[in-house]
Motif scaffolding. Sequence first.
Motif, PDB file in Angstrom:
ATOM      1  N   LYS A 220       0.794  -1.228   0.000  1.00  0.00           N
ATOM      2  CA  LYS A 220       0.000   0.000   0.000  1.00  0.00           C
ATOM      3  C   LYS A 220       0.830   1.285   0.000  1.00  0.00           C
ATOM      4  CE  LYS A 220      -4.143  -2.187   1.822  1.00  0.00           C
ATOM      5  NZ  LYS A 220      -4.946  -2.536   3.019  1.00  0.00           N
ATOM      6  N   PRO A 221       1.971   1.342   0.693  1.00  0.00           N
ATOM      7  CA  PRO A 221       2.801   2.551   0.564  1.00  0.00           C
ATOM      8  C   PRO A 221       3.215   2.821  -0.888  1.00  0.00           C
ATOM      9  CG  PRO A 221       3.475   1.311   2.486  1.00  0.00           C
ATOM     10  CD  PRO A 221       2.480   0.450   1.754  1.00  0.00           C
ATOM     11  N   MET A 222       3.391   1.752  -1.675  1.00  0.00           N
ATOM     12  CA  MET A 222       3.749   1.924  -3.087  1.00  0.00           C
ATOM     13  C   MET A 222       2.588   2.527  -3.871  1.00  0.00           C
ATOM     14  SD  MET A 222       6.360   1.414  -5.091  1.00  0.00           S
ATOM     15  CE  MET A 222       5.957   2.990  -5.808  1.00  0.00           C
ATOM     16  N   THR A 223       1.384   2.071  -3.580  1.00  0.00           N
ATOM     17  CA  THR A 223       0.194   2.635  -4.214  1.00  0.00           C
ATOM     18  C   THR A 223       0.069   4.118  -3.859  1.00  0.00           C
ATOM     19  OG1 THR A 223      -0.915   0.490  -4.072  1.00  0.00           O
ATOM     20  CG2 THR A 223      -2.312   2.416  -4.439  1.00  0.00           C
TER      21      THR A 223
ATOM     22  N   ASN B 150      -8.053   9.531   5.765  1.00  0.00           N
ATOM     23  CA  ASN B 150      -7.186  10.162   4.766  1.00  0.00           C
ATOM     24  C   ASN B 150      -5.997   9.225   4.526  1.00  0.00           C
ATOM     25  OD1 ASN B 150      -5.630  10.431   7.023  1.00  0.00           O
ATOM     26  ND2 ASN B 150      -5.730  12.676   7.113  1.00  0.00           N
ATOM     27  N   LEU B 151      -4.966   9.697   3.831  1.00  0.00           N
ATOM     28  CA  LEU B 151      -3.855   8.802   3.476  1.00  0.00           C
ATOM     29  C   LEU B 151      -3.176   8.221   4.703  1.00  0.00           C
ATOM     30  CD1 LEU B 151      -1.977   7.526   1.380  1.00  0.00           C
ATOM     31  CD2 LEU B 151      -0.580   9.589   1.484  1.00  0.00           C
ATOM     32  N   SER B 152      -2.803   9.064   5.658  1.00  0.00           N
ATOM     33  CA  SER B 152      -2.090   8.589   6.837  1.00  0.00           C
ATOM     34  C   SER B 152      -2.923   7.583   7.615  1.00  0.00           C
ATOM     35  CB  SER B 152      -1.708   9.769   7.745  1.00  0.00           C
ATOM     36  OG  SER B 152      -1.010   9.311   8.875  1.00  0.00           O
ATOM     37  N   LYS B 153      -4.192   7.902   7.794  1.00  0.00           N
ATOM     38  CA  LYS B 153      -5.083   7.013   8.540  1.00  0.00           C
ATOM     39  C   LYS B 153      -5.308   5.707   7.767  1.00  0.00           C
ATOM     40  CE  LYS B 153      -7.821   6.856  12.248  1.00  0.00           C
ATOM     41  NZ  LYS B 153      -7.316   7.093  13.618  1.00  0.00           N
ATOM     42  N   ALA B 154      -5.365   5.816   6.452  1.00  0.00           N
ATOM     43  CA  ALA B 154      -5.585   4.625   5.627  1.00  0.00           C
ATOM     44  C   ALA B 154      -4.402   3.657   5.732  1.00  0.00           C
ATOM     45  CB  ALA B 154      -5.811   5.025   4.177  1.00  0.00           C
ATOM     46  N   ILE B 155      -3.179   4.197   5.773  1.00  0.00           N
ATOM     47  CA  ILE B 155      -2.001   3.334   5.959  1.00  0.00           C
ATOM     48  C   ILE B 155      -2.009   2.752   7.361  1.00  0.00           C
ATOM     49  CG2 ILE B 155       0.518   3.267   6.036  1.00  0.00           C
ATOM     50  CD1 ILE B 155       0.563   5.449   3.907  1.00  0.00           C
ATOM     51  N   GLU B 156      -2.307   3.591   8.338  1.00  0.00           N
ATOM     52  CA  GLU B 156      -2.336   3.144   9.738  1.00  0.00           C
ATOM     53  C   GLU B 156      -3.323   2.001   9.949  1.00  0.00           C
ATOM     54  OE1 GLU B 156      -4.481   4.718  13.766  1.00  0.00           O
ATOM     55  OE2 GLU B 156      -3.566   6.245  12.486  1.00  0.00           O
ATOM     56  N   LYS B 157      -4.524   2.143   9.404  1.00  0.00           N
ATOM     57  CA  LYS B 157      -5.576   1.150   9.600  1.00  0.00           C
ATOM     58  C   LYS B 157      -5.592   0.082   8.507  1.00  0.00           C
ATOM     59  CE  LYS B 157      -7.419   2.943  13.302  1.00  0.00           C
ATOM     60  NZ  LYS B 157      -7.390   2.196  14.595  1.00  0.00           N
ATOM     61  N   SER B 158      -4.742   0.256   7.503  1.00  0.00           N
ATOM     62  CA  SER B 158      -4.680  -0.663   6.368  1.00  0.00           C
ATOM     63  C   SER B 158      -6.033  -0.775   5.678  1.00  0.00           C
ATOM     64  CB  SER B 158      -4.201  -2.047   6.818  1.00  0.00           C
ATOM     65  OG  SER B 158      -3.721  -2.781   5.721  1.00  0.00           O
ATOM     66  N   SER B 159      -6.562   0.356   5.293  1.00  0.00           N
ATOM     67  CA  SER B 159      -7.903   0.427   4.712  1.00  0.00           C
ATOM     68  C   SER B 159      -7.926  -0.055   3.266  1.00  0.00           C
ATOM     69  CB  SER B 159      -8.418   1.871   4.777  1.00  0.00           C
ATOM     70  OG  SER B 159      -9.600   2.008   4.031  1.00  0.00           O
TER      71      SER B 159
ATOM     72  N   THR C  68       9.852 -11.189  -3.644  1.00  0.00           N
ATOM     73  CA  THR C  68      10.621 -11.876  -2.612  1.00  0.00           C
ATOM     74  C   THR C  68      10.836 -10.941  -1.425  1.00  0.00           C
ATOM     75  OG1 THR C  68      12.780 -11.138  -3.429  1.00  0.00           O
ATOM     76  CG2 THR C  68      11.871 -13.171  -4.384  1.00  0.00           C
ATOM     77  N   PRO C  69      11.130 -11.490  -0.245  1.00  0.00           N
ATOM     78  CA  PRO C  69      11.437 -10.635   0.902  1.00  0.00           C
ATOM     79  C   PRO C  69      12.599  -9.673   0.648  1.00  0.00           C
ATOM     80  CG  PRO C  69      10.937 -12.838   1.659  1.00  0.00           C
ATOM     81  CD  PRO C  69      10.969 -12.905   0.152  1.00  0.00           C
ATOM     82  N   VAL C  70      13.597 -10.089  -0.144  1.00  0.00           N
ATOM     83  CA  VAL C  70      14.715  -9.192  -0.457  1.00  0.00           C
ATOM     84  C   VAL C  70      14.214  -7.996  -1.261  1.00  0.00           C
ATOM     85  CG1 VAL C  70      16.891  -8.957  -1.717  1.00  0.00           C
ATOM     86  CG2 VAL C  70      16.471 -10.989  -0.347  1.00  0.00           C
ATOM     87  N   GLN C  71      13.350  -8.235  -2.236  1.00  0.00           N
ATOM     88  CA  GLN C  71      12.784  -7.133  -3.016  1.00  0.00           C
ATOM     89  C   GLN C  71      12.012  -6.164  -2.117  1.00  0.00           C
ATOM     90  OE1 GLN C  71      10.971  -9.778  -6.265  1.00  0.00           O
ATOM     91  NE2 GLN C  71      11.142  -7.813  -7.316  1.00  0.00           N
ATOM     92  N   LEU C  72      11.185  -6.719  -1.242  1.00  0.00           N
ATOM     93  CA  LEU C  72      10.355  -5.875  -0.386  1.00  0.00           C
ATOM     94  C   LEU C  72      11.202  -5.086   0.601  1.00  0.00           C
ATOM     95  CD1 LEU C  72       7.414  -8.372   0.240  1.00  0.00           C
ATOM     96  CD2 LEU C  72       7.301  -6.229  -1.050  1.00  0.00           C
ATOM     97  N   ALA C  73      12.250  -5.703   1.144  1.00  0.00           N
ATOM     98  CA  ALA C  73      13.139  -4.982   2.065  1.00  0.00           C
ATOM     99  C   ALA C  73      13.832  -3.832   1.346  1.00  0.00           C
ATOM    100  CB  ALA C  73      14.164  -5.943   2.657  1.00  0.00           C
ATOM    101  N   ASN C  74      14.241  -4.055   0.095  1.00  0.00           N
ATOM    102  CA  ASN C  74      14.933  -3.006  -0.653  1.00  0.00           C
ATOM    103  C   ASN C  74      13.984  -1.870  -1.048  1.00  0.00           C
ATOM    104  OD1 ASN C  74      17.386  -2.038  -1.650  1.00  0.00           O
ATOM    105  ND2 ASN C  74      16.987  -2.809  -3.695  1.00  0.00           N
ATOM    106  N   TYR C  75      12.745  -2.213  -1.330  1.00  0.00           N
ATOM    107  CA  TYR C  75      11.728  -1.193  -1.631  1.00  0.00           C
ATOM    108  C   TYR C  75      11.500  -0.296  -0.417  1.00  0.00           C
ATOM    109  CZ  TYR C  75       6.556  -0.847  -0.642  1.00  0.00           C
ATOM    110  OH  TYR C  75       5.300  -0.535  -0.193  1.00  0.00           O
ATOM    111  N   ILE C  76      11.445  -0.887   0.769  1.00  0.00           N
ATOM    112  CA  ILE C  76      11.258  -0.098   1.989  1.00  0.00           C
ATOM    113  C   ILE C  76      12.518   0.712   2.304  1.00  0.00           C
ATOM    114  CG2 ILE C  76      10.865  -0.251   4.481  1.00  0.00           C
ATOM    115  CD1 ILE C  76       8.381  -0.717   2.719  1.00  0.00           C
TER     116      ILE C  76
END
Length: 896
Positions: free
Chosen positions: A496-499, A543-552, A741-749
């Motif tokens: 979701k952060p990518m979206t 809103n965006l912050s709340k949506a990430i927080e609650k995983s809406s 893969t977890p490596v991809q996701l770790a690098n994205y973050i």
Amino acid sequence: MKGDNKREFTRYTALIVIMIMILTAITSRLIFLQVVKGEEYKEQANNKSIREIPDAAPRGKIIDKNGVALAENMQSYELVYNRTDESDKVFFDTMDKVFKILDDNGETQQDELELKINPFRFEFKSNDASILRSLELRFKKDRGLDGEIQRNLAKNKKDKLSKDEQDKIVDEELLKMTPEETFNKLVDLYKIDKKYPLEKQRRFMLIKDSLKMQSSSQYKPVVIASNIKKDTAFKFLQMLNDLPGIDINTQPLRTYPNGELGSAFLGYISKITLKDNTNVEREKYEAKGYDISSDYIGTTGIESVFEDRLKGSKGGKIVKLNKLGRVIEELGSRDAYPGQTIQLTVDKDVQKAAEDALDKTMADLRANPYAQTGSNTTNATRGAAVAIDVNTGAVVALASRPGYDPNWFAAPGGLTSDEYKQLYPNVEEFAKNFIQQRGLTSYYSGLSEEDVLNKLFPVDKSIKDKTVRRDIHDVIPKPLYDYATQSQSIPGSTFKPMTAIAALESGVITPDFGVDDEAYFDKGTGPGGRVYFTNDGPNGWVNLSKAIEKSSNPYFMTVGKMLREAFGDDILAKYAYKFGLGVDPNSKVKPSTGIEIPESFGQVFNSWSLKNRYSQTYLWSTMEKLKSGEDDRGNKYSSLDLYDNDADSDKIKTAKSDLKKAIQDSIKEGDKAFDKSNYKKLISNLIQLDPQYSGKNISDKEISSMINTIYYTAVSDANSQIRAPFNIEDASIGQGINQFTPVQLANYIATIANGGTRYSVHLVDKFLDANGKAIEEVKPEVVEKTDVKPETIEAVKAGMAAVNEKGTAAEAFKGFPMQTAGKTGTATISLEQESFGRTDTAMYVGFAPLDQPKIAVCVMILDGGHGSGAAYVARDIYEAYFHINNQQSNTQNSGQ
């Protein structure tokens, strides 16, 4: 007359004298060669008195970032047998004595022969059916067991068969040979007396087989036992005169002082195994100086990738042996030179924390399988955790569970039966227990347990006369599989952060954009158009912050819909590529994170990949319907077979290929690629060519029905789904065809955490020589500057900070003395997942500290349920990395 008689006498006398002289010279030379020089020439002709005793180079060390050894060497004693004519004469008596000394001193004979007894079986290091087949053929052919089959073939019909046909017959006959039959043939081949007990027969066979597998030009010492105790070695030295051919050598032994720690990236070494049935592999190894019969080589991980740096240069001595196999003279020598030391970026303590946390968390999930709503975590047996330095791309920890002990492979005694079963479990045994424990028969009304077994774990039919089952739903833990670099998982809400970044950067939303989250989303009109998220519950206005927080989910699916309406299906991928979540399939970019060990690289949702995936899946569906002779509406027609057949002529193969390509084009492009007249032409051509349709008189009406089946499957169903909005809506919440893969996701973050710079992921810090001097250093490499606006990054970070502070990961980070940021994810692999024993994958990504990020993490637990549980693993990693002493117990909690 007298004169003539005198001349005649002289000629015969001369001839006799000459003959006597020649015979005398020959006899004298023979006496000299056979008596005087006999022993010397016998040794030279034998070519076994002059030997090379190899001196293995100490393998280079592998150390962590602080210099702590992860893989090193220890000097060990090995018991060897030097084959000579004299030692061969008393081989069995000598070995009887050797076995007794070994047993009395608690030593283990080296055993790397894949043919086992009690029960008779092969133990090859694989669960893959095709590899097992190849290894079995290689085993039997290397020992010449195909010779009799070849000879019988030559007597009968060899001249009438092509080379491929001959090879096929030989392979089939070899595979029919049972392990017991193979054992008995080797007993005969090695002239082992069957008066000995079966166990002892096999002990003799281990040594005889090693001699057999040597190159005919080598005659090197054969190892009987390695890593024997010093006291045992001295006992053998004291008894050498009674043990012809036996000797003691010293040898460096590879050891991994931390056991399982880091096994996923370290890899292991093992004896060279030839997998193909040609000499190509053998010649490749021999060209590099390897002894196929005895040398060990890096097989996976760092050990394999950097084999050329780690192996060093082999040394050895040219010696002369006496008739009992003793060294009586050294004729020459060369020193061995150690391999390079590889210093990794990994921190041993952080690595241990990651592995321990994964093990504990998964054990808690298994112990409380129904603690989470909607998930059964009984099979939470596999997971991964990756930690990356956000400012360099250096891997701090890379954990994959379950792991294995690399010492099992380095130990020359070979894998024990228990170790083998742990690494290569019997699929049928596992499957039966799994089906019973999970009560899976209850999902299949009217099917017996055997029926369910065949459905969920089908027999691999590629191996004839053998029962090898396939784990098609991936439920069996694989210790040798690196889940951190190889396992592509649906990311769930961690995407979701990518979206959010794609939407903010493209201007579709601002951080203040809001949605009323009522726990559902309308995908379209009609039945099934509204999707409910009952486990989440309504979150109200977000809103965006709340949506990430609650995983809406409703919020981000709405954002996905808006992105598509404004920019089309590929707008999400455009930004995801920048963060290493896939690559543009039409570009020349190499799909890789940069990590040195082998990886599987996942792909984000994009129209090109979606079309290709659907074109294959729905092609199979279309072929199945055509062959069944009936469509979904009950219309019947003659069966049309598009499946490949070995008996097909080249023209038939082409006709089938052309028709299948036309179907795939229709799936991808819909009505504009669908031409009824072309389909009629293609189908009619196949019917005329293929003899299986001879005399069937397939009518135009039937052909028309076939074309209708193709249309409704390829266009009405497949292509309409490709064009549907729900694809990007699903992708926006990390579902659909998104897989990483977890490596991809770790690098994205890590890229988010450092402000938008993506680094190449790397495990290696530097290469050192044998004296510890740096030869080469690995510098951080920037792959891409994403140019994402700082305010976009800050808006996303704010939401991720809220996740850990008061959102879905708040319980895991309660009382943590450092501000962190993260995102949980609960990834559904299938709507029917519970019916085959799977449940949601628990995902967590994050970074720390919030203000000046140092490391980014990704945690994945297959069948782990809700993502909040995975956050506890991240917390333990942070504690180890930042040296935080935490007194709070790490208790498994349920949550999103």
